[in-house]
Design a protein around this motif. Structure first.
Motif, PDB file in Angstrom:
ATOM      1  N   VAL A 219      -5.879  15.598   7.358  1.00  0.00           N
ATOM      2  CA  VAL A 219      -5.630  15.161   6.013  1.00  0.00           C
ATOM      3  C   VAL A 219      -4.916  16.070   4.997  1.00  0.00           C
ATOM      4  O   VAL A 219      -4.869  15.750   4.057  1.00  0.00           O
ATOM      5  CB  VAL A 219      -6.820  14.261   5.262  1.00  0.00           C
ATOM      6  N   THR A 262     -14.574  10.297   4.811  1.00  0.00           N
ATOM      7  CA  THR A 262     -13.578  11.304   4.339  1.00  0.00           C
ATOM      8  C   THR A 262     -12.289  10.688   4.897  1.00  0.00           C
ATOM      9  O   THR A 262     -11.257  10.937   3.961  1.00  0.00           O
ATOM     10  CB  THR A 262     -13.655  12.560   5.204  1.00  0.00           C
ATOM     11  N   LEU A 263     -12.240  10.107   5.843  1.00  0.00           N
ATOM     12  CA  LEU A 263     -10.797   9.428   6.207  1.00  0.00           C
ATOM     13  C   LEU A 263     -10.515   8.452   5.596  1.00  0.00           C
ATOM     14  O   LEU A 263      -9.053   8.258   4.964  1.00  0.00           O
ATOM     15  CB  LEU A 263     -10.813   9.086   7.843  1.00  0.00           C
ATOM     16  N   ALA A 266      -9.017   9.619   2.000  1.00  0.00           N
ATOM     17  CA  ALA A 266      -7.744  10.180   2.241  1.00  0.00           C
ATOM     18  C   ALA A 266      -6.649   8.997   2.358  1.00  0.00           C
ATOM     19  O   ALA A 266      -5.453   8.929   2.013  1.00  0.00           O
ATOM     20  CB  ALA A 266      -7.599  10.897   3.140  1.00  0.00           C
ATOM     21  N   PHE A 267      -7.120   7.837   2.970  1.00  0.00           N
ATOM     22  CA  PHE A 267      -6.283   6.646   3.257  1.00  0.00           C
ATOM     23  C   PHE A 267      -5.771   6.015   1.899  1.00  0.00           C
ATOM     24  O   PHE A 267      -4.944   5.472   1.655  1.00  0.00           O
ATOM     25  CB  PHE A 267      -6.729   5.664   4.357  1.00  0.00           C
ATOM     26  N   SER A 276      -0.569  12.901   4.273  1.00  0.00           N
ATOM     27  CA  SER A 276      -2.366  12.906   4.548  1.00  0.00           C
ATOM     28  C   SER A 276      -2.694  11.209   4.781  1.00  0.00           C
ATOM     29  O   SER A 276      -3.657  11.200   5.510  1.00  0.00           O
ATOM     30  CB  SER A 276      -2.983  13.200   3.041  1.00  0.00           C
ATOM     31  N   ALA A 280      -5.002  10.434   8.202  1.00  0.00           N
ATOM     32  CA  ALA A 280      -6.078   9.363   7.887  1.00  0.00           C
ATOM     33  C   ALA A 280      -6.073   8.183   8.663  1.00  0.00           C
ATOM     34  O   ALA A 280      -7.005   7.632   9.449  1.00  0.00           O
ATOM     35  CB  ALA A 280      -6.332   8.948   6.415  1.00  0.00           C
TER      36      ALA A 280
END
Length: 367
Positions: A219, A262-263, A266-267, A276, A280
């Protein structure tokens, strides 16, 4: 002693005299040194005696008292747990054990300024030290064949568990410093993969150090200089992240939810670049599969489409095109999966009718 014409009395002389008198000899008497006797005359008889050491009382009074001895006590601690040394005060740290090439001479004769400090012995053999230096040099070698040979050695060598802390530290320090060097970061991810796939290496204690490095490659904003294909590295790191979460989720139940959080951040982040978002999305699909597409991607698909449109108007045209291709691939696989799980003559049409309002501009996939 007289018959031998000696002036030193021994234990054998005493036992011989007792034997002549038909008396039982002395057992267990051991003298650390030969005793010296002096002869003197008393009542027309020769008497042998030893001189006693004389002490000056004033000197004894002036001397400091010796330290009071400590009471004996015992404690226990783990030297290793399943071949891994725990990080506790009693065990040496990785910094204490790490041997640098320019300090090899100091390893032979370590110097400790504090005389009361415990001495730490080097546990790495010379062979392991040479192997570590060779691997580190080959990993940074510009020749891809040399790097591949080093990675293959890491993935198959059964005797490198002792080097695991040093390898992890090398990866953790090298990756953040070379985020603009696509070749080095790709090599580090392959390095991590080799460590994880080696059946003779115990990696669980080092996951908390490896996961941030992997997520960074997924990311982070930039992974290379403009014009290089960093998208393949993001997808590779996403697969690596999913591999770790799936393999160790039974041992660490929170590893998958924390990684997914976390993903998703970022998404869906408003200020996140499309590069990023691409990483993600790849991470979510690899980690959660169809469930991730249904709960995260499809409800926010229109928002991502708007961001891609804005990116094409700005400086993220290439990132928008790559993200569009990944979305098309992801939604196609999701559609085929949904069709395969349905039963009935009109199963495909039922899935098309259900997904058409969710697929938005990607509804052309539904055929």
């Amino acid at each position: 002693m007289r018959h031998s014409k000696r002036r030193q009395l021994s234990c054998a002389d005493i036992n011989a005299a007792l034997a002549v008198k038909n008396m039982e000899p002395v057992y267990g008497y051991i003298s650390g040194s030969v005793s010296e006797y002096k002869a003197t005359q008393a009542n027309n008889q020769t008497i042998y005696f030893t001189l006693d050491q004389e002490y000056d009382l004033e000197e004894l009074i002036k001397n400091p008292l010796p330290a009071v001895p400590l009471e004996p006590s015992f404690t226990v601690h783990w030297l290793a747990i399943e071949g891994v040394q725990p990080k506790i005060v009693q065990n040496p740290t990785a910094q204490d054990l790490l041997v640098r090439p320019d300090k090899q001479q100091q390893v032979q004769q370590p110097t400790i300024q504090d005389k009361d400090a415990p001495k730490v012995k080097e546990i790495l053999t010379k062979e392991l030290q040479v192997y570590y230096e060779m691997i580190v040099q080959n990993m940074m070698n510009p020749d891809p064949r040399v790097r591949s040979q080093a990675i293959e050695s890491i993935s198959t060598d059964p005797g490198i568990q002792g080097l695991m802390p040093y390898f992890v530290q090398f990866i953790s320090e090298t990756t953040p410093k070379n985020l603009q060097n696509l070749e080095v970061t790709t090599t580090m991810m392959r390095f991590v993969r080799a460590l994880l796939t080696n059946p003779d290496i115990f990696c669980e204690p080092y996951l908390h150090q490896l996961m941030p490095v992997i997520l960074t490659c997924i990311v982070t904003k930039s992974l290379s200089i403009p014009g290089q294909d960093h998208f393949s590295l993001r997808r590779y790191a996403a697969k690596l992240n999913a591999h770790i979460c799936h393999q160790y989720s039974s041992v660490y139940p929170t590893i998958s939810p924390r990684t997914a959080k976390t993903l998703v951040s970022a998404f869906l982040g408003d200020n996140m670049p499309l590069s990023s978002v691409y990483g993600a999305l790849a991470g979510i699909v690899e980690l959660n599969g169809t469930q991730g597409v249904e709960k995260i991607v499809l409800p926010n698909l229109k928002i991502i489409e708007q961001r891609m449109e804005n990116g094409r108007k700005g400086n993220e045209r290439d990132e928008a095109d790559k993200l569009d291709m990944l979305l098309h691939e992801t939604l196609t696989k999701h559609f085929e999966h949904e069709v395969s799980t349905q039963v009935g003559a009109n199963a495909r049409q039922t899935v098309i009718d259900t997904l058409k309002p969710l697929y938005s501009s990607y509804s052309s996939i539904l055929k």
